[in-house]
Write an enzyme that holds these catalytic residues in place. Structure first.
Site, PDB file in Angstrom:
ATOM      1  N   GLU A  43       0.856  -1.184   0.000  1.00  0.00           N
ATOM      2  CA  GLU A  43       0.000   0.000   0.000  1.00  0.00           C
ATOM      3  C   GLU A  43       0.891   1.232   0.000  1.00  0.00           C
ATOM      4  O   GLU A  43       1.849   1.322   0.780  1.00  0.00           O
ATOM      5  CB  GLU A  43      -0.907   0.008   1.237  1.00  0.00           C
ATOM      6  CG  GLU A  43      -1.765   1.257   1.390  1.00  0.00           C
ATOM      7  CD  GLU A  43      -2.637   1.210   2.643  1.00  0.00           C
ATOM      8  OE1 GLU A  43      -3.066   0.102   3.033  1.00  0.00           O
ATOM      9  OE2 GLU A  43      -2.887   2.282   3.240  1.00  0.00           O
ATOM     10  N   GLU A  66      -2.704  11.468   3.023  1.00  0.00           N
ATOM     11  CA  GLU A  66      -3.775  11.313   3.989  1.00  0.00           C
ATOM     12  C   GLU A  66      -3.774  12.530   4.905  1.00  0.00           C
ATOM     13  O   GLU A  66      -2.715  13.073   5.223  1.00  0.00           O
ATOM     14  CB  GLU A  66      -3.586  10.063   4.855  1.00  0.00           C
ATOM     15  CG  GLU A  66      -3.711   8.758   4.108  1.00  0.00           C
ATOM     16  CD  GLU A  66      -3.612   7.576   5.063  1.00  0.00           C
ATOM     17  OE1 GLU A  66      -4.658   7.071   5.493  1.00  0.00           O
ATOM     18  OE2 GLU A  66      -2.477   7.181   5.381  1.00  0.00           O
TER      19      GLU A  66
END
Length: 421
Positions: A167, A172
């Site tokens: 990932e 974010e």
């Protein structure tokens, strides 16, 4: 820096296709009004969505799919829907993901009746790619409990699961840190709270929700670099993993989402305004601007013979062969930072993007496709990432003129190469 303690991994049951897709046809490159020199377009755009279309329109289904369901793994509060109330074009060249404090569909979440709806989109089965420059221009959401993200998962997720798929979190943000975004890697031995990453904080009290910013990663073999508005803030290599396995050597697909609540951001409170929006101007993937950079020299194989462009001919389709080393440019290969291997200004290419054993390799214009993506392993294999097969001297022969091809990796001597490093 060890980044946030929770994963953005998929909940079992969310709609997810894991088929590797060919690159989608591209439009004229979209240049934002505030573009700088660092935004100059590289040679090959392999995916682009500028979100042009009438207000209220859904996203392009040929590029994106909408997941549905909740996410118990992160204790998020929203239910992801496929409604244009939660993901739609705004008619001004943006995609707007809207989180709402409502539940008109009477959806059930892990905690009971869902309190919020939102949207999560991915390109699995539509587009995946290995290496290059990945960027999006985004205005993030605002407020306690909001959790927007632009990230990627390995397209082998359905086969090996998370975190073995890998990932890459490009961006974010959690609402209680309005001036900071995070970039993180997750893989086997470094997932969740052990993810490897760093944060980037805006200067002078600025907040990411106040304006659009460009979030990007440059991904090449054994190296990933994160930037905000062209400013690099971290680089990661296998040396950062303390001996754990680097799993960023295969195609990944893209994800955009706006979560509400969860173990990292916490729940919304009375200060959080709904509807709450994440606005995306564009998403673009290119092959990177470092195709002509990297170690250069001979690639040798059986009996010390060289990988050679037949007749030193740079025409598309020229065979690549084994030949006695002679120091000519036809035997000078650059193992490039964008995953290509180049000679005479062109790329080592699997003919017709074939994946069958025995498909010959050739020289061809660099075009960013999987047929031109290679990795040189520590075991001295040269692996085509699209097919998963090895560069191979046909017939186990070292005779001058032996055609090179791809073949299932066997560990045999005719698949062992010494490349510039």
């Amino acid at each position: 820096m060890r980044a946030h303690p929770f994963s953005r991994r998929l909940r079992t049951g969310l709609v997810l296709a894991t088929t590797t897709a060919a690159a989608i046809g591209t439009a004229t490159p979209h240049t934002p009004a505030n573009a700088t020199a660092s935004d100059a377009q590289p040679a090959a755009v392999v995916f682009e969505d500028n979100f042009d279309g009438p207000a209220g329109s859904p996203v392009d289904g040929a590029k994106w799919q909408l997941e549905t369901g909740d996410n118990v793994n992160n204790r998020e509060r929203q239910y992801y829907t496929n409604s244009t109330r939660n993901a739609a074009l705004d008619g001004q060249g943006n995609l707007v993901i809207t989180a709402r404090k409502e539940n008109p569909g009477n959806f059930n979440c892990w905690y009971g009746r869902c309190e919020y709806t939102s949207a999560r989109l991915n390109t699995a089965g539509r587009f995946s790619h290995t290496y290059g420059h990945y960027e999006a221009r985004i205005k993030v959401s605002r407020g306690q409990g909001m959790w927007p993200a632009f990230w990627m998962l390995g397209n082998n997720f359905g086969d090996v699961g998370w975190p073995d798929s890998g990932e890459i979190d490009i961006m974010e943000n959690v609402g209680f840190e309005p001036a900071t975004i995070h970039g993180t890697l997750h893989g086997p031995g470094y997932s969740g709270g052990e993810g490897i990453g760093a944060g980037y904080t805006l200067p002078d009290g600025q907040h990411f929700a106040d304006a659009f910013h460009t979030f990007a990663v440059d991904w090449s073999p054994n190296r990933i670099t994160w930037s905000v508005d062209g400013t690099v803030y971290q680089t990661r290599t296998p040396a950062d993993l303390d001996g754990d396995r680097w799993v960023f050597d295969h195609p990944f697909f893209l994800i955009l989402n706006l979560a509400v609540g969860g173990q990292w951001p916490g729940d919304p409170d009375g200060s959080t305004v709904f509807p709450n929006q994440l606005v995306i101007d564009y998403v673009r993937v290119t092959t990177g601007d470092n195709g002509d950079q990297g170690p250069t020299g001979q690639i040798t194989g059986l009996d010390g013979k060289c990988v050679d462009v037949a007749g030193a001919d740079s025409a598309n389709g020229t065979p690549v062969q084994l030949y006695g080393c002679n120091g000519t440019p036809a035997q000078q290969w650059t193992v490039s930072g964008d995953g290509t291997i180049r000679a005479l200004g062109k790329c080592l290419d699997v003919t017709a993007a074939g994946t069958a054993d025995g498909t010959p390799v050739q020289l061809y214009d660099c075009n960013g496709t999987g047929a031109q993506q290679w990795t040189v392993t520590a075991a001295r294999d040269i692996v085509n990432l699209s097919s998963g097969k090895c560069l191979d001297a046909s017939g186990h022969s070292s005779a001058d003129g032996t055609r090179l091809q791809i073949w299932s990796c066997t560990g045999a001597a005719n698949q062992k190469w010494t490349a510039p490093a």
